[in-house]
Design a protein around this motif. Structure first.
Motif, PDB file in Angstrom:
ATOM      1  N   GLU A  76       0.823  -1.221   0.000  1.00  0.00           N
ATOM      2  CA  GLU A  76       0.000   0.000   0.000  1.00  0.00           C
ATOM      3  C   GLU A  76       0.857   1.271   0.000  1.00  0.00           C
ATOM      4  N   HIS A  95      -2.958   3.179   7.635  1.00  0.00           N
ATOM      5  CA  HIS A  95      -4.024   2.314   7.111  1.00  0.00           C
ATOM      6  C   HIS A  95      -4.192   1.134   8.062  1.00  0.00           C
ATOM      7  N   HIS A  97      -6.961  -2.212   9.579  1.00  0.00           N
ATOM      8  CA  HIS A  97      -8.164  -3.046   9.468  1.00  0.00           C
ATOM      9  C   HIS A  97      -8.813  -3.056  10.850  1.00  0.00           C
ATOM     10  N   HIS A 159     -12.899  -3.129   3.006  1.00  0.00           N
ATOM     11  CA  HIS A 159     -11.478  -3.314   3.240  1.00  0.00           C
ATOM     12  C   HIS A 159     -11.038  -2.800   4.618  1.00  0.00           C
TER      13      HIS A 159
HETATM   14 ZN   LIG Z   1      -5.476  -3.265   4.017  1.00  0.00          ZN
END
Ligand SMILES: [Zn+2]
Length: 215
Positions: A76, A95, A97, A159
């Motif tokens: 990413e 970023h 989750h 996501h």
């Molecule tokens: Zn991810």
């Protein structure tokens, strides 16, 4: 080793995010601006518990060219570079989750932040960026196109989440505020369903437990 200070900051930031339950194992990734041309980013598929400063990658913002570091950079990296390039005021991009925000990313509806304590940190709205597969230029492009100066947190459909901030402290505060707002949204959705029943009651208990853990 160049940018040792920034590498150490990335490692400390990841440890903090893991300790607070926002990052786990090898999921998610973190980027920190070094200067106008370069940024530090977590390596690809490496467990945060064993990551050291030497594992952090240094890339050019414009081309994602490797400036320093032996590891493969996060898939990413382009996502973070796009955010850092569009938000010159931001030095840090995270970023995750993280559980509740990722649940909201599955639901796929923007969050309106009503709580003034949270909107002061997050802004008034957390938009949803349309789906694109992880680690693709397609996803990076969609998020970059969605970036606005007054929007500091984004849900990526089905996501996870992305938060940016002037520094790791501000980005982390936004990650935490996003999770609190997402927990509140999940509770609101359950309470709005009159037929929630026993299963709904148990989910409300789990939300309350998660909120206690984070407060
Ligand atoms: Zn991810």
């Amino acid at each position: 080793m160049i940018a040792e200070r920034e590498r150490e900051i990335v490692v400390a930031l990841c440890r903090d995010l893991v300790a607070r339950g926002f990052l786990a194992a090898t999921g998610g990734n973190v980027a920190l601006r070094i200067d106008a041309e370069r940024f530090a980013v977590t390596p690809s598929a490496m467990d945060y518990s064993v990551m050291t400063a030497a594992d952090v990658c240094i890339l050019s913002l414009a081309e994602l060219a490797r400036v320093d570091g032996d590891r493969a950079p996060s898939v990413e990296s382009g996502l973070h570079a796009g955010v850092l390039q569009k938000r010159a005021d931001c030095g840090c991009s995270v970023h995750t989750h993280q559980p509740a925000a990722s649940a909201c990313a599955l639901i796929g509806e923007a969050l309106t932040i009503d709580d003034p304590a949270l909107s002061a940190i997050l802004g008034a709205r957390v938009p949803v960026v349309g789906y694109a597969p992880s680690g693709t230029g397609w996803l990076a492009g969609k998020v970059a196109a969605a970036v606005r100066p007054d929007v500091h947190a984004y849900l990526m459909l089905s996501h996870g989440a992305l938060c940016c901030g002037v520094d790791p402290e501000e980005a982390t505060a936004r990650v935490a505020a996003l999770e609190a707002a997402a927990l509140a949204e999940l509770r609101r959705r359950i309470l709005s369903r009159r037929e929630a029943g026993v299963g709904g009651a148990r989910v409300l208990e789990l939300i309350a437990e998660a909120e206690t853990k984070r407060s």
